[in-house]
Enzyme design. Structure first.
Site, PDB file in Angstrom:
ATOM      1  N   ARG A 122       0.717   4.279  -2.777  1.00 40.03           N
ATOM      2  CA  ARG A 122       0.594   5.705  -2.449  1.00 40.03           C
ATOM      3  C   ARG A 122       1.705   6.517  -3.110  1.00 40.03           C
ATOM      4  O   ARG A 122       1.459   7.613  -3.625  1.00 40.03           O
ATOM      5  CB  ARG A 122       0.642   5.907  -0.931  1.00 40.03           C
ATOM      6  CG  ARG A 122      -0.631   5.529  -0.210  1.00 40.03           C
ATOM      7  CD  ARG A 122      -0.651   6.145   1.175  1.00 40.03           C
ATOM      8  NE  ARG A 122      -1.806   5.736   1.962  1.00 40.03           N
ATOM      9  CZ  ARG A 122      -2.141   6.287   3.119  1.00 40.03           C
ATOM     10  NH1 ARG A 122      -1.401   7.261   3.635  1.00 40.03           N
ATOM     11  NH2 ARG A 122      -3.205   5.866   3.788  1.00 40.03           N
ATOM     12  N   LYS A 128       0.835  -1.209   0.000  1.00 40.13           N
ATOM     13  CA  LYS A 128       0.000   0.000   0.000  1.00 40.13           C
ATOM     14  C   LYS A 128       0.869   1.259   0.000  1.00 40.13           C
ATOM     15  O   LYS A 128       0.511   2.267  -0.635  1.00 40.13           O
ATOM     16  CB  LYS A 128      -0.943   0.001   1.207  1.00 40.13           C
ATOM     17  CG  LYS A 128      -2.077  -1.015   1.092  1.00 40.13           C
ATOM     18  CD  LYS A 128      -3.057  -0.891   2.255  1.00 40.13           C
ATOM     19  CE  LYS A 128      -4.208  -1.872   2.104  1.00 40.13           C
ATOM     20  NZ  LYS A 128      -5.197  -1.766   3.205  1.00 40.13           N
TER      21      LYS A 128
END
Length: 319
Positions: free
Chosen positions: A144, A140
């Site tokens: 981002r 993740k």
């Protein structure tokens, strides 16, 4: 595409990845309830699947959704699916998080797409200095970084904390990391039972996602920390006892934070595939679902579930 009352264009034509998955289904259910707010709703899914998946897709078709069966790794097929789309919403599961990176790059190069909502829907991966080192956060964090390096894409990270549906479930995989067995009246509480935890029901994840789509200005290029309610394991137990009318009749035990850390280390050392769940349970028990402020009011979601609602749902699912 831009709304005269808003500096950020509202989502109209939305392409979904991971819609048939665990969190994808409740998100899409809430989007469908608000279908009049949007234009095209398009599902990109792998071909085939079991009868349950095919029935689900057919049901969505009857509600006016478009279904595209394709290979998510095929640049040609993904670009074809992007035609006429302005917003990509990903609910891909944890094992497929990295598959979003090429999707983001393709979205950045596509003329009609201006918004990408990645699959976050979980623990805050930037809660504190140690968060960057947590194993479940790595993919993740990469997603981002890619999104924040784009020049034209708007994005929102919907940080919901743990799903109440899973937290309150009968965890037969390993009850030592928390379980609520309604039939056996057996529960394993995390920590001392008094540590607070913020939970979000999966249907509320859907409501909160719809609210993000409806309020692009306040959700633009930020992480929104949202929840259904804050509670403690002791308070959850009391609610289970109240609803099952069995006060004092539950077999209660505890997994301390130190026990959770030990179980986590053993899981990773033995390379058990669900080792991630051990890490997440430890993170929740440490208090990493509690934030200085919540962003629910910024996006004005529909009425969200309470602890009473979540326990009622958990009991119904088991009994």
């Amino acid at each position: 595409m831009a709304d005269s009352a808003s500096s950020v264009a509202k989502s109209k034509n939305i392409l979904f990845f991971g819609a048939t998955g665990t969190i994808g289904r409740p998100i899409l259910e809430q989007v469908i309830k608000n279908k009049s707010l949007f234009g095209r709703l398009v599902i990109f899914t792998a071909p085939g699947g079991d009868q349950a998946k095919q029935s689900l897709l057919q049901g969505w078709k009857t509600k006016g959704l478009e279904i595209i069966e394709g290979d998510i790794s095929s640049e040609k097929q993904v670009l074809a699916a992007f035609e006429g789309i302005d917003t990509v919403l990903s609910a891909l599961g944890r094992t497929a998080i990295a598959a979003q990176i090429p999707l983001i790059r393709l979205a950045e190069s596509h003329p009609s797409i201006y918004r990408f909502i990645p699959s976050e829907f979980g623990t805050d991966i930037k809660f504190g200095p140690s968060s960057a080192n947590e194993k479940p956060h790595q993919e993740k964090l990469k997603v981002r970084a890619i999104l924040e390096a784009t020049k034209k894409l708007d994005y929102t990270y919907i940080v919901t904390g743990p799903f109440a549906d899973g937290y309150l479930s009968n965890n037969s995989r390993d009850p030592r990391i928390g379980t609520w067995d309604v039939k056996a009246r057996t529960v394993v509480l995390l920590g001392t039972g008094k540590e607070k935890v913020a939970l979000t029901t999966m249907r509320d994840v859907g409501k909160l996602t719809v609210a993000v789509l409806k309020h692009p200005d306040v959700s633009s290029k930020r992480a929104l920390k949202v929840k259904s309610f804050v509670t403690t394991p002791d308070e959850i137990l009391a609610e289970f006892q109240r609803q099952t009318q069995t006060e004092g009749k539950w077999n209660v035990s505890y997994s301390s934070l130190e026990t959770l850390k030990q179980l986590e280390a053993e899981a990773w050392a033995s390379k058990v595939p669900p080792a991630t769940f051990y890490t997440l349970r430890r993170i929740w028990t440490e208090g990493a679902t509690l934030y200085d402020q919540w962003d629910n009011d910024d996006i004005q979601p529909e009425k969200l579930d309470t602890l009473e609602d979540a326990v009622k749902l958990a009991i119904e699912q088991q009994v």
